[in-house]
Write a protein that holds these residues in place. Structure first.
Motif, short mmCIF file in Angstrom:
data_model
loop_
_atom_site.label_atom_id
_atom_site.label_comp_id
_atom_site.label_asym_id
_atom_site.label_seq_id
_atom_site.Cartn_x
_atom_site.Cartn_y
_atom_site.Cartn_z
N ARG A 179 0.95 -1.17 -0.07
CA ARG A 179 0.15 0.11 -0.04
C ARG A 179 0.79 1.33 0.05
NH1 ARG A 179 -4.29 -2.45 4.53
NH2 ARG A 179 -5.70 -3.47 2.95
N ALA A 183 0.71 4.07 -2.87
CA ALA A 183 0.41 5.63 -2.41
C ALA A 183 1.42 6.37 -2.88
CB ALA A 183 0.17 5.62 -0.83
N CYS A 221 -4.43 5.63 -5.65
CA CYS A 221 -4.73 5.75 -4.13
C CYS A 221 -5.64 5.07 -3.67
CB CYS A 221 -4.84 7.50 -3.87
SG CYS A 221 -3.46 8.40 -4.40
N LEU A 225 -5.48 1.70 -0.47
CA LEU A 225 -6.19 1.30 0.53
C LEU A 225 -7.12 0.40 0.64
CD1 LEU A 225 -7.55 5.17 1.14
CD2 LEU A 225 -5.79 4.08 2.72
N SER A 250 -14.01 11.12 6.89
CA SER A 250 -12.26 11.03 7.03
C SER A 250 -11.55 12.02 5.91
CB SER A 250 -12.15 9.42 6.78
OG SER A 250 -10.75 9.27 6.07
N ILE A 252 -9.84 10.58 3.64
CA ILE A 252 -10.07 9.83 2.40
C ILE A 252 -11.56 10.18 1.72
CG2 ILE A 252 -8.20 8.43 3.44
CD1 ILE A 252 -10.65 6.40 3.77
N TRP A 361 -11.52 9.53 11.27
CA TRP A 361 -10.29 10.26 11.81
C TRP A 361 -10.68 10.98 13.24
CZ3 TRP A 361 -7.75 15.14 9.94
CH2 TRP A 361 -6.44 15.52 10.61
N MET A 368 -2.11 13.10 11.42
CA MET A 368 -2.34 12.60 10.04
C MET A 368 -1.40 11.05 9.89
SD MET A 368 -4.00 12.43 7.47
CE MET A 368 -4.91 14.19 7.34
N TYR A 371 -2.95 8.07 11.81
CA TYR A 371 -4.28 7.66 11.21
C TYR A 371 -4.03 7.01 9.85
CZ TYR A 371 -8.44 8.36 8.37
OH TYR A 371 -9.36 8.06 7.73
N LEU A 372 -3.06 7.53 9.18
CA LEU A 372 -2.82 6.93 7.83
C LEU A 372 -2.27 5.45 7.91
CD1 LEU A 372 -1.52 9.91 5.43
CD2 LEU A 372 -3.81 8.66 5.32
N MET A 375 -5.00 3.21 8.75
CA MET A 375 -5.72 3.02 7.55
C MET A 375 -4.95 1.91 6.86
SD MET A 375 -8.64 4.63 7.16
CE MET A 375 -8.67 4.10 9.08
N MET A 376 -3.84 2.02 6.64
CA MET A 376 -3.19 1.13 5.70
C MET A 376 -2.69 -0.12 6.45
SD MET A 376 -0.27 3.43 3.67
CE MET A 376 -0.91 4.42 2.39
#
Length: 456
Positions: A179, A183, A221, A225, A250, A252, A361, A368, A371-372, A375-376
């Motif tokens: 991922r 990204a 992108c 995810l 979010s 995203i 989020w 950030m 959080y990412l 997500m990943m």
């Protein structure tokens, strides 16, 4: 020159072959399908497999808990207090009736029993606050092998623990590097592609290239995810000269919508990597970026947005009127600014499935980058997007009423709770005006009864 030993040469060759195979697989199964907007169905098969594993894990957890006499935690999906939608006057009238045989109209202006209404409301709010719980992650009834999503996470059996450990290895050692590579590819192509397109002369060819560069990069992108998105009623997709408004869960959300449509973004100018991306994007497409000093100037913001939507050749503006992220269980107050412009509004409802990963989020808890990373390292991001019919402001309707009507339509379609509270309460205290409103309602009830008796 250094001579490589046979063993070292073998390792180098294997590494080169592995990288070549990996790049070929990325190109064939991810990048090329993203360019043409097609899918081989691999993600949906992956989702169905995960659902079967989650169902088995949940059943095993419940069976193990029964064997060990553990009581499983069950979240309250509709709150822990049953609340009837009655007015202040009706509830106080009921309290007075229960304590006295007299009707409300024949009693004095104030009764001591009235305070029980406010006491009960205060205790209900403390026990089951309908606002604060919208700013924390949604608790799941079933376990999705992510320890952060269920209070029942504990040792149940060896097989379940091995399965969870295997899931950690897959998510962190296979999915996360893949991922991150995707990204990086998507963001790099976005910066390079929009910069190159920006040097072309304005015209249909430039617009065509800009649209497809944006769509391609956002779709890459989305695949970074492992996002599985279902779009409904695409005939209602936003059109030029309009404003697309959606509920906000979010960051995203932007990628989710922009992978299926071509939008002009609105936001504050940033520095660092985000600033590089913004400067590249604005060369190819007329996005609306504001300087930090301009953001607080409501009149300037409204003027820039009005100028944009009046030009029917420009892209629809994408706006999230809540102004903050809500945990995808409700929709909170829409700021009225984007509804004062007078443009056609295209409502969009976004609903995430938390079984595979929590997209919310909580910006007051996680930065950030953290959080990412969450997500990943989730299994996937699964969501549904509904394009609602366009809406326009009616003659006898002000901006606030129009905003509430759009918000209600989004909440109904997405199966979300429609709340009047301001999402700014995530970081701010309750304004005095909210307290004064309850005082005015009670005062109006008392004074109104007194005036009625005076006339009689």
């Amino acid at each position: 020159m250094f001579l490589l030993l046979p063993f070292d040469s073998l390792i180098v060759n294997l590494l080169g072959i592995s990288l070549t195979v990996l790049f070929t697989l990325l190109l064939v199964f991810i990048i090329v399908p993203a360019i043409f907007g097609v899918s081989f169905g691999i993600r949906k098969l992956y989702m169905k497999t995960l659902l079967k594993i989650f169902a088995w894990a949940t059943l095993r957890m419940e069976r193990g808990a029964k064997e060990k006499n553990h009581q499983l935690y069950k979240p309250y999906t509709n709150g822990i207090i049953a609340k009837d939608p009655t007015s202040l006057e009706e509830e106080i009238k009921e309290i007075r009736r229960s304590g006295s045989s007299k009707a409300l109209d024949n009693t004095p202006e104030f009764e001591l029993s009235d305070i029980f209404y406010f006491c009960r409301k205060g205790m209900e709010t403390i026990m089951d606050d309908e606002v604060t719980k919208r700013f924390s992650a949604e608790e799941l009834e079933s376990w999705n092998l992510l320890s952060r999503t269920n209070y029942n996470f504990q040792y149940i059996s060896l097989r379940l623990t091995i399965l969870w450990g295997l899931g950690v290895l897959i998510r962190y050692c296979f999915l996360l590097p893949l991922r991150i590579a995707l990204a990086f590819t998507g963001i790099s192509l976005l910066v390079v592609g929009t910069t190159v397109v920006g040097y072309l002369p304005n015209g249909r060819f430039k617009e065509f290239l800009s649209k497809h560069v944006h769509l391609m990069c956002y779709r890459i992108c989305v695949r970074a995810l492992t996002a599985i998105i279902t779009y409904h009623d695409r005939k209602n997709r936003p059109r030029n000269g309009g404003i697309c408004v959606a509920n906000h869960t979010s960051p995203i959300d932007v990628i989710i919508l922009a992978s299926d449509g071509y939008y002009a973004m609105v936001g504050q100018v940033h520095g660092g990597l985000m600033g590089v991306i913004q400067r590249a994007m604005v060369k190819a497409c007329p996005h609306v970026w504001f300087e930090r000093s301009e953001v607080k100037d409501r009149h300037l913001v409204a003027k820039r947005l009005t100028e944009h939507v009046q030009d029917k050749s420009k892209l629809p503006i994408l706006i999230f009127p809540e102004g903050t992220c809500i945990n995808n269980t409700s929709v909170m107050m829409f700021k009225k600014g984007s509804f004062e412009i007078g443009a056609t509004v295209y409502p969009v409802a976004i609903k995430y499935d938390p079984q595979f990963g929590d997209a919310f989020w909580n910006s007051s808890k996680y930065g950030m980058v953290t959080y990412l990373l969450r997500m990943m390292t989730s299994w996937a991001i699964v969501c549904s997007v509904w394009y609602l019919p366009p809406m326009t402001r009616e003659k006898d309707e002000d901006a606030v009423q129009f905003a509430n009507r759009v918000k209600s339509a989004i909440a109904r379609q997405g199966g979300l709770v429609d709340l009047l509270w301001d999402g700014g309460l995530k970081r701010e205290k309750v304004k005095d005006t909210f307290k004064e409103e309850q005082q005015k309602l009670y005062s109006k009830m008392i004074v109104g009864n007194h005036e009625d008796r005076s006339r009689s």
